[in-house]
Write an enzyme that holds these catalytic residues in place. Sequence first.
Site, PDB file in Angstrom:
ATOM      1  N   TYR A 155      -8.674   7.506  -7.970  1.00  0.00           N
ATOM      2  CA  TYR A 155      -7.549   6.862  -8.640  1.00  0.00           C
ATOM      3  C   TYR A 155      -6.197   6.790  -7.600  1.00  0.00           C
ATOM      4  O   TYR A 155      -5.649   5.972  -7.573  1.00  0.00           O
ATOM      5  CB  TYR A 155      -7.280   7.363  -9.832  1.00  0.00           C
ATOM      6  CG  TYR A 155      -5.793   7.082 -10.487  1.00  0.00           C
ATOM      7  CD1 TYR A 155      -5.530   5.743 -11.015  1.00  0.00           C
ATOM      8  CD2 TYR A 155      -4.655   7.977 -10.620  1.00  0.00           C
ATOM      9  CE1 TYR A 155      -4.315   5.386 -11.693  1.00  0.00           C
ATOM     10  CE2 TYR A 155      -3.487   7.660 -11.236  1.00  0.00           C
ATOM     11  CZ  TYR A 155      -3.283   6.415 -11.574  1.00  0.00           C
ATOM     12  OH  TYR A 155      -2.242   6.097 -11.986  1.00  0.00           O
ATOM     13  N   GLY A 156      -5.745   8.165  -7.106  1.00  0.00           N
ATOM     14  CA  GLY A 156      -4.771   8.243  -6.282  1.00  0.00           C
ATOM     15  C   GLY A 156      -4.876   7.460  -5.004  1.00  0.00           C
ATOM     16  O   GLY A 156      -3.845   6.999  -4.412  1.00  0.00           O
TER      17      GLY A 156
END
Length: 315
Positions: A151-152
């Site tokens: 996600y990051g």
Amino acid sequence: MTQNIVTGVAGFVGSHLAETLLDRGDRTIGIDEFNDYYDPSFKRKNIESFRDRPNFELIEADIRDLDWNALLKGTDFVYHQAAQAGVRASWGQGFRSYTARNLDATQIILEAAKSSKSLQRLVFASSSSVYGNAETLPTSEKTCPQPVSPYGITKLAAEQLCLLYYKNFGVPVSGLRYFTVYGPRQRPDMAFHKFFKAVLEDEAIAIYGDGKQTRDFTFVSDAIAANLAAASSPEAIGEVFNIGGGSRVSLIQVIETMEQVVGRPIRRDYQASAIGDARHTGADVSKAHKAIGYQPKVSLAEGLRQEWEWIQQVY
């Protein structure tokens, strides 16, 4: 009349932002695909209070399926809040939805924005997840991003796309790295929502790890103020800002504050640490304060009280 587009309008931050823009008299187009990452009925409730206002138009669609050149005609500001959220779900097969919704969708908007004659600002909602386990706390924007989750990775890549379109085509972008936003309408998969729901149902709350991990918690109204400031300040163009709540506290401290808010002890169920969760986050917001006048105003205790009142109405 000012015209805005808010993507992810039925989400947590997007719904608050659209409501604020409508309250000040702006025309606002909201875009949301109402996907099933969490129960779409929550999203429907988020927009109930402004769904039928004359200055609001809802478009139910995938960002990637829309004619953005047409949408941006006459649009002054785009607040790009839509994203595939959640750290833990971004591993494995789920990653495809993160690249589609966080990268592909952002690129499509940027590609149309480069030829827009009216666009004054595109505010992109990024995340403190880009830092991962930051080398310094509080963390400034000069710290090298090192995401620890897929996600990051996608949020950082989308940020970089925005800056590329600014440098190469002059698209007036501004990025906001949110640090753990909370408050009324918080997504059901987020910690405070789950904790308060467990309290209502007299269940133990799940704590991943030892509870000593720390976060910088940001109340939703402060995140909204940051969006409006980034949209109106010339100093925000081509920049990325940390948006935090002003204090870093441990999960155990949060639960103790929650106990004061709900007026009773909260049972805890300690579980193994989750893969991809940063151990600590803390925002140095001095850059945002200097450039756009950002100053968090809502304390953790007050913010938790407001979320608790909301949770009791929802359930």
